[in-house]
Design an enzyme around this catalytic site. Structure first.
Site, PDB file in Angstrom:
ATOM      1  N   GLY A  64      34.560  33.947  45.293  1.00 58.81           N
ATOM      2  CA  GLY A  64      35.767  34.776  45.216  1.00 58.81           C
ATOM      3  C   GLY A  64      36.164  34.985  43.768  1.00 58.81           C
ATOM      4  N   GLY A 123      39.869  35.767  41.108  1.00 63.04           N
ATOM      5  CA  GLY A 123      41.310  35.927  40.975  1.00 63.04           C
ATOM      6  C   GLY A 123      41.561  36.553  39.622  1.00 63.04           C
ATOM      7  N   HIS A 124      42.822  36.690  39.262  1.00 64.93           N
ATOM      8  CA  HIS A 124      43.129  37.314  37.976  1.00 64.93           C
ATOM      9  C   HIS A 124      42.718  36.436  36.814  1.00 64.93           C
ATOM     10  CE1 HIS A 124      45.920  39.117  40.895  1.00 64.93           C
ATOM     11  NE2 HIS A 124      45.304  40.164  40.419  1.00 64.93           N
ATOM     12  N   THR A 126      36.583  33.722  38.031  1.00 60.90           N
ATOM     13  CA  THR A 126      35.705  33.944  39.172  1.00 60.90           C
ATOM     14  C   THR A 126      35.350  32.557  39.704  1.00 60.90           C
ATOM     15  OG1 THR A 126      33.744  34.020  37.750  1.00 60.90           O
ATOM     16  CG2 THR A 126      34.753  36.133  38.329  1.00 60.90           C
ATOM     17  N   ASP A 170      53.946  29.442  44.481  1.00 64.29           N
ATOM     18  CA  ASP A 170      53.265  30.664  44.946  1.00 64.29           C
ATOM     19  C   ASP A 170      52.607  30.438  46.306  1.00 64.29           C
ATOM     20  OD1 ASP A 170      52.589  33.331  44.800  1.00 64.29           O
ATOM     21  OD2 ASP A 170      50.854  33.033  43.492  1.00 64.29           O
TER      22      ASP A 170
END
Ligand SMILES: Nc1ncnc2c1ncn2[C@@H]1O[C@H](COP(=O)(O)OP(=O)(O)OP(=O)(O)O)[C@@H](O)[C@H]1O
Length: 594
Positions: A112, A114-115, A118, A242
């Site tokens: 996957g 994310g910002h 990786t 979050d």
């Protein structure tokens, strides 16, 4: 890591969600804007397999072509990180087969992104087990955030959670195994090594097509989530900030067996493709081919060479999270295949010649058949009873992940916390916040699991902002905002006039949670009553009065939760607020003590 902070190059992740129906759409909203964001620019080059069903990886620098993988998971989105972020300070151009930490870890496939990073499946050559490796962007600001994340992860690590005789709730939080730096063309990257998990809860929500997942699973997820949060808040002094479906991952069970299963199936697919390619090539060379088949084979061959040329410039690898029994529709088909029940095999020579008009030599065919039949499938032979298998399917295990936005009860890094739909009233109003903000998000998440819809999905209109709408939706569902928040919220005057009325929205349609559950989601009276009795204490508009995670673990709605039947927290009282927990609704002042 989180989504609410403006880091360099920060963009919203595309298509995270198919927007659910908002409970309270305002009448004067002309254009509905869901949370699904527009796709990233076409410059995004996802490396999809040239045929129909796979993802390949070709590393620019190595020039080495790696065989295709096949995505057996339920993740079929084409949204990956942007190629633009592969630059100094950005993502590391990782690739399958790359080694890390002096050769200890070898990348296997991408799980996957994310910002911030990786995330890759890797094999640990020391333990010979698989791990998940998060390779963080190299810019200073990401590096610093990653170092903070590592400190927080160490605090919540399993080692601190297990006390003999007590339930070890640390197991509901992703475990950090190792961390180190890795240098590459884009700089020095922090790398975090984790245990391998499967898909996130959003995949599960999507699997059930946003109609809500079975209550039996919701209860398990809710109880584990609350146990994990209670541990984080009370034992570790850590606030996640979050909590949302994307940040809660499901376990995959026996990681090694599943990796083996997925890899073997990938290999089968690759072998079949190789076989088809060779067959097509033979057909071109063969004088017995028909004019038509020759034309189509030649054009297929041209297409392939064009794709190959394109692939030389491709850097992005498609994400392939490991499938988990509950979220992947084809999990058991895969397992059945591995057990030899419907193993795809090359066609016998007679059929091949008839169907494809090609010639394949007997030797080639034998070679391919051997390569398939030599696969070790005994690992997956399942000798369990039906009851045992069904029990396995009944159980879901989750872990809270992504502490990239987390902070300490006595050291908040920012007031811009929480993803929009899960954001608490105190944060929107600019009042003080603390651990209790996670409880609000958890309740929003549990509602979403039950119904498939966001609890709050604010939108902006001509005369009001998303924040106006968000607050209005909270009032409609839960009643008036407590005066304490109005008095202490730095932004309260933006939304409310001196009489305590909303400035920009006048018409409110009150619809209490219990009625919403009954009328909109067709829960029975009893279920609607029990669910709202469970959720409402966590949705207290005033964080001071919000119920704490540990107390809510003891709620009767969670009695009999599969796998956690006996788990109760005797030191927390049901419905009681967590005000006794340090940092519950405000940052503890003074010198940070962690
Ligand atoms: N331990 C793990 N096992 C399997 N997959 C993982 C693991 N950790 C992360 N992933 C996958 O990688 C993705 C990105 O991970 P994570 O959210 O931690 O990264 P990030 O760069 O901090 O992203 P974000 O933008 O969401 O903050 C996750 O959504 C998940 O699909």
């Amino acid at each position: 890591m989180g989504s609410s902070i403006n880091y360099p190059g920060y963009v919203s992740k595309p298509n995270q969600k198919v927007a659910g129906n908002p409970i309270f759409p305002r009448e004067n909203v002309h254009t509905k804007q869901g949370t699904a964001k527009s796709k990233l620019s076409l410059a995004l080059q996802i490396q999809k397999d040239e045929t129909d069903d796979g993802v390949s990886s070709l590393h620019e620098n190595s020039g080495e072509e790696v065989d295709s993988d096949t995505d057996y998971s339920s993740c079929d989105e084409k949204n990956e990180e942007s190629l633009r972020d592969y630059k100094p300070g950005g993502y590391h151009p990782a690739f399958r087969g790359e080694t890390y930490n002096h050769g200890r870890y070898i990348l296997v496939r991408k799980l996957g992104w994310g910002h911030f990073s990786t995330v890759w499946l890797a094999r640990d050559t020391v333990t010979n087990a698989h791990v998940a490796m998060k390779v963080v962007r190299s810019d200073k600001v990401y590096t610093e955030a990653a170092l903070d994340e590592i400190k927080l992860l160490r605090r919540v690590s399993t080692r601190n959670g297990s006390v003999e005789g007590f339930y070890d709730a640390s197991k509901h939080i992703l475990n950090l195994l190792d961390s180190f730096n890795h240098s590459g063309p884009n700089g020095k990257h922090v790398v975090m090594v984790f245990e391998v998990l499967g898909e996130n809860l959003l995949a599960l929500i999507k699997k059930y097509e946003h109609r809500g997942i079975p209550v039996m699973y919701v209860k398990q997820i809710a109880k584990q989530l609350l146990l994990g949060l209670d541990y984080m808040h009370r034992k570790c002094g850590v606030i996640h900030t979050d909590i949302k479906p994307e940040n809660v991952l499901m376990e995959v069970g026996d990681v090694e067996a599943i990796v083996k299963m997925v890899e073997l199936l990938d290999k089968q697919k690759r072998d079949q493709r190789k076989f088809q390619r060779r067959a097509t090539k033979t057909s071109i060379d063969s004088p017995t081919v028909t004019a038509n088949s020759s034309r189509s084979s030649t054009s297929a061959s041209l297409e392939r060479s064009t794709t190959r040329r394109l692939r030389r410039h491709t850097l992005i690898t498609g994400s392939q999270p490991l499938p988990s029994p509950i979220s992947s529709t084809n999990f058991f088909e895969m397992k059945a295949q591995m057990m030899g029940q419907s193993l795809p095999r090359p066609m016998p020579p007679s059929t091949k010649n008839n169907v494809n008009n090609v010639n394949v030599s007997g030797g080639e065919e034998e070679q391919i058949t051997n390569s398939l039949s030599s696969l070790e499938i005994s690992t997956f032979t399942d000798e369990r009873t039906e009851d045992e298998v069904s029990r396995e399917l009944d159980v879901i295990q989750i872990k809270i992940a992504d502490l990239g936005n987390a902070c300490w009860y006595d050291e908040h890094y920012t007031n811009s916390i929480q993803t929009r739909e899960y954001r608490s009233p105190e944060v929107i109003l600019g009042s003080e916040w603390g651990c209790s903000a996670d409880i609000w998000s958890a309740a929003c998440l549990i509602f979403e699991l039950l119904t498939g819809d966001f609890l709050f999905e604010p939108d902006e209109g001509h005369s009001y902002t998303k924040d106006d709408d968000h607050i209005a939706q909270m009032i409609e569902l839960l009643g008036d905002i407590p005066s304490r928040l109005l008095n202490t919220g730095r932004h309260a005057r933006t939304f409310f006039n001196s009489k305590g009325q909303l400035r920009n929205i006048s018409k409110l349609k009150y619809w209490p949670l219990k009625e919403v559950l009954r009328e909109k989601y067709k829960f029975s009276d009893e279920d609607a009553h029990n669910i709202s009795d469970f959720l409402l204490p966590m949705l207290s508009l005033d964080p001071q009065g919000r119920a704490d995670a540990g107390g809510m673990v003891n709620h009767p709605w969670l009695d009999g939760t599969v796998g956690l039947e006996a788990v109760k927290l005797s030191d927390r009282k049901l419905y009681e607020s967590g005000v006794d927990i340090p940092g519950w609704c405000q940052e503890v002042a003074g010198q940070p003590r962690h």
